[in-house]
Each structure stands twice: as C-alpha cells, then as structure tokens.
Design an enzyme around this catalytic site. Sequence first.
Site, PDB file in Angstrom:
ATOM      1  N   CYS C  86       0.860  -1.183  -0.307  1.00  0.00           N
ATOM      2  CA  CYS C  86      -0.010   0.028  -0.116  1.00  0.00           C
ATOM      3  C   CYS C  86       0.826   1.246  -0.043  1.00  0.00           C
ATOM      4  CB  CYS C  86      -0.915   0.011   1.264  1.00  0.00           C
ATOM      5  SG  CYS C  86      -2.389   1.024   0.864  1.00  0.00           S
ATOM      6  N   HIS C 203      -3.644  -5.804   0.982  1.00  0.00           N
ATOM      7  CA  HIS C 203      -3.173  -5.835   2.374  1.00  0.00           C
ATOM      8  C   HIS C 203      -3.043  -7.396   2.691  1.00  0.00           C
ATOM      9  CE1 HIS C 203      -2.608  -1.492   4.024  1.00  0.00           C
ATOM     10  NE2 HIS C 203      -3.648  -1.660   3.079  1.00  0.00           N
ATOM     11  N   GLU C 205      -1.276  -8.863   4.974  1.00  0.00           N
ATOM     12  CA  GLU C 205      -1.330  -8.877   6.057  1.00  0.00           C
ATOM     13  C   GLU C 205      -2.726  -8.869   7.075  1.00  0.00           C
ATOM     14  OE1 GLU C 205      -0.890  -6.097   4.897  1.00  0.00           O
ATOM     15  OE2 GLU C 205      -1.410  -4.282   6.090  1.00  0.00           O
TER      16      GLU C 205
END
Lengths: 734, 84, 232
Positions: C86, C203, C205
Amino acid sequence: MDEVILEEEERALLASVLCREPTTLEEAITQGLWNEHCSYKSSKLLIERFQALGTRLGGIDENAGGVRLKDGTVVVFKMESHNHPSFIEPFQGAATGVGGILRDIFAMGARPIALLDALFFGEPDFGRTPYLASRVIDGIAWYGNCVGVPTVGGMFVSDVGYNANCLVNAMAVGVLEPGQAMLSAKARGVGNLIVYAGQKTGPDGIYGSRMASKSFGVGVEQLRPQVQVGDPFKGKLLIEATLSLARRGLALSCQDFGASGLVSSVFEMAYKGNIGVRLNLDAIPLRMKGLQPWEILLSESQERMVYVVLPENAEEVLKVLQGYELDAAVIGELVQGEEIEVFYRGEPLIRFPHLRVLKAAPRLNRPMAPPFTKQGRATGPIGSFSAERLGTTLGRLIGHPGVGSKEDIYRQYDHEVGIRTLVPPSLGPSILRVYPTRDTAIAVVVGSRPFLAVSDPRGAAHQLIAGLSLALASSGATAIGMTNCLNFGTPEDPKIMYALKETIEGLAEACEALGIAVVSGNVSLYNTTEDASILPTAVVGMVGEVQIPLEEVGQKPLLPNDRLWVIEYGKPALKGSQLNRLMPAEWADEGLVSADFKRHRDLLTLATALRADSIRLITPGGGGTLISIVKRLLEQAKHADRPLALLDSHGIQLDPEFCSDPVNGFGEGCARFVAAVEPSEEPRLLKQTGLSGFKSSYLGKVISEPEVWLGQNTAARMEDLFLKYTLSLRAFLE
Amino acid sequence: MKLFYNITPKPDLHDPQGEALQRILDRIGVLGVSRVHVGKMVVLEIEGDLLEAERKERFEELGKTFFSNPLLEDVECRVESEEP
Amino acid sequence: MKVGVVVFPGSNCDLDVVHVVQDVLGWSTRILWHTETNLVGLDLVVLPGGFSYGDYLRPGALASYSPIMAAIKDFASKGGLVLGICNGFQILLEAGMLQGALMQNRQIRFVCKPTWVRVDSTRSFLTASAYKGQVLSLPIAHHSGSYYVTKEALKGMNDSGRILFRYVSPDGAQDDAFNPNGSIEAIAGVSNEEGNVVGLMPHPERAAERLLGSEDGLVLFRGVLSWISQAS
C-alpha cells in the site's frame, strides 16, 4: 480583543470573585473558562445525575472514563459533538472532531482502537445538505484513515429537523492493557514541569468555543472565525509519542488542548490538581510572529498536548517528543499557591486566580416547561395490509437514507487497520478483538431515537438504552458501559431544557436498571438557527464485552426453510418510528407503554443464552422488524460479493396473521428480537422461550425465491428492494 | 486562451502539508526556506476572450467560490492568451 | 527468518505486519525507525501501509527521502528482499525502486473492501509459493491506488513477468467491474526485474488469519521461504 466580553451578569460575578473590576485580559480568560462549551453551565446540575451511577473507572473530571473487562483490560471511550464547526466548514470541522475525540482517549494513556460516528443531516434536496454530508464524510475519512484508527460503525439520519443544523458526533474507543495505569488530567507536585508538544500555536479558531455557546442567528458568511485545520499526520505522531511517555512512566499527567486552548488545558489541569502554575508564553512554539498574549492563551490550534513531568525527566521527555518529529518545549512549572502567573516577553503579564474563578463558574438552573410538542395523531392502528401496500411501504422505507445501506459511507473509511475488526460495519454492532493474540473482544454500537424524543424524551431514552443493550446481546455481548452526546437547541427555551432534563433522567434510569456504567458524555446546546432547533437528539454509544468464542461472532446466514419467530414482552409502536416520521397522517398510534426493565433483563438473558447456542438473532432497528429482516437477507446476498445484476438473494414468506397489524411489522420498540431456526430446532426454541415467560409469534419463513410474499401473494421483489437499499444515499454523495 | 487559477492556503492558517515539506527540505539540506505553502492550480482553456465585463466577472467568481474554499484559501487568476 | 519492518512518520500498518510475521508465521522481527541505516542480518524488509507524512505532496514522496531509503536500495541491490504494501508500494515507486506510479482512485474516494487478485507471475519472492492463475482474496484500503505506467514500459514488464497481480472476479476473470480503482490493466502489484523488490496495493497482512475472513495472504508470505531456499 474587544469582541471577547462577558455578559453583564457574568462580568459582575467575576468582579465579585476578584473584588475589583476585571481587566479585559481577565475577562477574555474567564470567558474561555465559563462559556457553555467548556463549563457546561446550563447542563452541569442535570448531568450530576450520571455521577451517582455505576462502576466507571476514572473520575468525572477526567478526559474520559472506562470500564474493566474480565481480563483486566480497561476500555476507555467517549463521544463528542463537532456540530457547529462542521456546519461552517464541513471537511475540517468533521476532521478536527475526530482528532479531538481521539486526543481525549490517548490523553488517558489508552491506545485508540476504534472510531464511530453519528451523523444527522437535513433532507437531501435541501440547500447545502448534500454538500455538508459528503464533505463531513470526506473529513472523517481523511482524519481517521490517515491517523490509522479504524472507523468501525456509526449511524446516519436524514430528516427535515436537521435542515438548518447538522449534527456530527464522533466516538472513540481506546484500551489500557491489564495493569497499565490510567493517566490523569490533574496537575500534581510542586516543582514539576509542564511540557508542550504538537502543532505550533497559531491564531486558530479563537472564537470556536464561543461559537458552540451561541445559536446561529446570521448567515454562515458572517461567522467566519479562523478555521482550525487538522493534521492527522501530526495526530498519529502525538498518539505514538504520548503512549510512549505513558508506557515509560514519564508523563505524570496529561491533557489535550480543546476548546479555549491553553486556558482550558493548563488552567483546568491546575484547578483539578488544586495547584498554582508559572506559565511562560515565550516558550510556546508559535507558527507566526506577532501573536498577542490573549491569542496564544485562547488559540484552538489542533494536535497539541501538555504533560506534567518530573524536572529530572524533562530532558528525556523532550527527546522522546522530538524523536517523533514534534515541536516540544517546557512551558511552565507547578508552584504553590492559588494563582496562575503568566509571563510574556520576560515580564509578568497577569496573576490569575484560577482556583477561585473556576470554583465560581456559573451553574445555571434554567427554567423548564413541559410538555414538548405533541406530534402525530393518536389513532388506532390501521387495518390489515394488502400485499401491494406492504410492498410499497417496504420500498419506501428501505430506500430512505436513514434506513438504507450505509455501505457508500463505510467503504470510504478504513475499518480494518489494526487487524482487530472481526465483524465489520454493516448491520448492528461491530465487533473487535482487543488484542491480535488474545480472545478478549468488544462489541460497539451507536443509536438515537430523536423522532420519539420529540414527544417523549424520557421514554425515548429508556427505549434507546434498552434497544442497544438487546442489540449487543443478540451479537453475543453483554452491555457494560455507555457514553452519550446530548444535542439540543437553545437552553434559554424552557421546553428544550425540559427535554434535556427528561432525557438525562431517562438515560440514567435505564442504565441504572440494566447495570450499564455511564462512563463519559458531552452536551451540545445551541443547535438552533433562526429559531429552528433540532429534534432533541441524544446519541448513545454502547460497549459490550463479547461472551462467545471469537470463531462464532459473525452471524450465520439465514437459509431457505428457516422459521422466524418474534420473541417479546411488549409490542413496538408506530409513534416515533421512521414510518410515522415519513407518513404521519397514514401511520400513527398512541405509542408505547413505558419500559419494563425487569422483563428487559430477562429478555437480555434469554437472547444471550440463545446466541450462545448458535441461534441466529435479529434485533429490529430503524424501520421496524420487517425492514430489519429484509436488510439482513440483502446484506448476506451482498456478502457473497456479487455485482448488482447477479443478485442471488433469498426471500421471505410472511405470515398474514402477523402482518395483519402494521405495528408488528413497522413499529419500533426495544422489547423484541427475532430468532431464526431450522424447522427441527423449532420445538426447542419455543420451549425455552415459554419457560422464560415470553410470548413468541410466528413471523414467517425464509424462501429460496428472491421475493417477499404475504401468504401466497407477492408483495415485493428482492431485486427492487436491493436497488432502493443500495442507492439510498446517492442523493447525498454524488 | 487559458485561465490559470492559483489556489494557496490562507497565509494565517495552519498548512500541515507545507510544514511537512519544509521539514524534508531542512533534512536534505536546502537552506534559507522560511516557509512553504502548498496549494493547487486549476487551468481552464476557454474559447473567445474576456473583454465582456460580465463574462470576466463570472470566471473570476468561479475561482473565488467554486475552485477555492474562501474560508481556507486565497485564489489568484491569471490569463494567458494564445500565440497568434 | 528475520524481517525488518520500517516505521515512517505516519505509517500505521506496521504493528499489523509485525503481528502476522511474529505471531502467525513465527519469524522474528525488528522495527526500524526511518532514520536507521543498518539493515545487517535481515532477510526481508517490509515497508508497511499507512500515510507516511500524511500523504502530503504525493503519497510516498516525502518518505522516499528518509535516511533509511538509501540503505534499502543498497540492501536490494545485494539481493535483499523488499516488500512495499500500500503506502509502502507508493514509497518504492517514488524512490524509483519499482516502475510506474499510483494515481488517485478513479472514483476519487478512499475505498476499503475485499478484492480478488490473480497471480499472473510467480517470478518474485512474494509469489514464489503461489501458482500462476491462483485467485486470492485480499482486502484493499487506499485513496491513491490506480496504477499507471507507459504503454512501452508495460510491454516490457509483461514480457519479463514483472506484473505479479491483477484485480479479477472471484473466478479469476479480468472484468472492469472488479477493478476497484481504475488501475491500468487492473494491475494490483509489480516487481523489479530480479523479483526481489515487490510492491502491491492489497494488504496480505489483513488476510492472514481465518478469524479475519481470509488466510490467502499467508501464501504470499510463505513465498519468502521458497525464494530463499531456491536461491541457496
């Protein structure tokens, strides 16, 4: 400077405290301390009712309060209004509202983990409304996304009652780990130093808090104060720096700069700690030359904090703050005595007796007068529905901006940053795990019942608390605490004061009866423009502790053949409902009987037990029971993440007998929930419900056809409802 | 012809963007910058000229009330005629 | 496995990455403030998401001048693995470590939602454990995620397998309705020529635990292991 003048009566009061005529500077400072926004002078006597209640942690004079979870975690939360600034400059007004409420949370040493917003706007075709709404949402998104705290929920109301005054209430939730000390806002310890950090001080929003203490009587054009400009980037650095100081025990106490700037922060801190201060204006980081001392004292520049630190730690504290690339300086010292001694250009400027002046702050016992306006005809319920009329009513309601999908709003908010969000914003409470590695979780929700409060503020407050606690129970959580933001019109109007008093009484009674702590609150008055006041709008933010395993917090979908049962101890009512508000001539009744908290506690117990047993529950919200079920079906079809054209929704076959009374389908109340079970589970559900002493009525069953049927007749197609539902906010946002 | 609207934050207001930029300029060793302002520019390509007072006023007004937010920003409008 | 997570002023997904790397994958982490320059002993450096310097001027522009960036370039030139997620992707582009640029989303607004991305090249450390054509569910949350690169450069990138991810429908088809930000060719992530520097807008994560709705991000993180074992 000439503009900052106390009203005659307060000027006389100040003169009597000082035993002489005040100087202009003394008047300006006192105005900063005594204005409505900072002193709560109109509401202080009323909100004392909350103090007697409950199990909140942290005193009423701290930045926020908290409740303790079973594992020892303390959840700190608060809600605050930024109505007036948002009306004038919606983007910065809303953004600085978010920034301000976050500072209240981390000023206590708590890490902010969630934001929620309650927004109230006028009708979409009224003047500035679409502009205000879209810019407010942009402002919230900008600040929240950038600062890295997820915006996980909220509410949106559109009504003629907010055409002339919009409401922007922001709530922040933070956590202190078990054993971590809460930072106090009381300045303590003679000889300790005061450290400033954050934005440099500029001539921003000098009249800001005065603005929230007066009605708008003139065009916004003439009300142009220096607008405060938020800086979420600096806000993020301040969060990390403050939490780092708290963790290392370097900050003894902490306070953010809110309305009235330095005056409210340092003066209030010293007042709460019953101590004197030597304050050096020359040390304060300034953005520009030529600021007058009163401007420095009253500036409302954003993203600023003060910390009280031990003298031997000052150097280390400055190092930490500067390491986060923040401006920081020692600006004063705590001293013995009852005065704040201010130095400017090396000379003593003023000795201000803050202890006496704050103690003498006016507390007004304003006149009150019942009743508030009677609204709506009191008629009996209207006869049974035809399928066609049912379909039209569903469509009308579900396409209303206050009822329809909020996805256009929450997609603009990062609701996942922090990776705590287990149940994202959609319907009902959102759920967050408190730590990425442990099982502790909380559920958060906000609500308000202004349409009912118009005619019955106390009853509306009861309904609101009871309804939110039931929504939490249906999500597998137990309500443990609430915060509130009380938005009202001009307090000089006795009817408005009466509604405020009734609201506070109602909230307090309900929280007391249901064992919910009132941890913090905010009062916003003067939401009046040219004699038009808002509806009495009490917004409540409620936090619950999740009681079920984290794997089960997301509700399972409704499936064809599921049977839906309404379980209740009292019927809802059309009075004060969204339907009544939209079409008062067609849909009205006499309203609710008063809330029964004993039965409500039992209902909460039953909902909790059923939810723990994996039974799917729906707590009806705005628009009533049928709307809530249709919304659930649409949301789960959407969750399959198919584009519009591929909508693959289940439908519902409604029981004609249940629908024969429109109150059942479209009334709003707090005394019922809906349970969905497979046919084989039905006997067990009914047995358990019967044993608990509640009435259950068959509502209908889920069908695989994407339609709403009334008995055998088609009332509406889910696809049409879906379009109305998803497009409900377009008039505001495009 | 072209109209250039140069929109800058009001000098008295806090400009977080300018401040952040200034910090980097310090870091990379650009000396002698006392303040940084970050604004934006809107360019309109228009047909005809602005000799007619009413038309000129309309375009000026556009800069003040639409392209900029008068609460937060100043605007300057500059005209550039095309080469003949 | 030792992972450095860079914290720029304004980063806000740093702790999320640390959690996944440490608690989910069981690797060790080191948090690196943006003024640090010592990357010795690290296998992977992650530039996490957030709003470094408030996105002021352009997203990633100011952070690309941070002291750590020179060290990261050096680290990458010696084969070290660098991942920008990002805002971290934006920083890598501004620093010239990857090709292209990110513009405002075509709808101008911030967007936070789940997306599907298809793995279109496995020639990078992040895609080394995935298979070509694999569809992953990964969320996005950004304001400036519309990837742009010139036509000529795009051809080169396609030819050398540097386009790693594209936004697609759940069944893996490219369809503009599933392009959430208007990226050219629906590109969601790219790598450098060597495959050791990767940037992507989604993302991973946020998609590394069943509780959060998707574990697809783990496929990507595990690519680090395959890449390193292949290299040695």
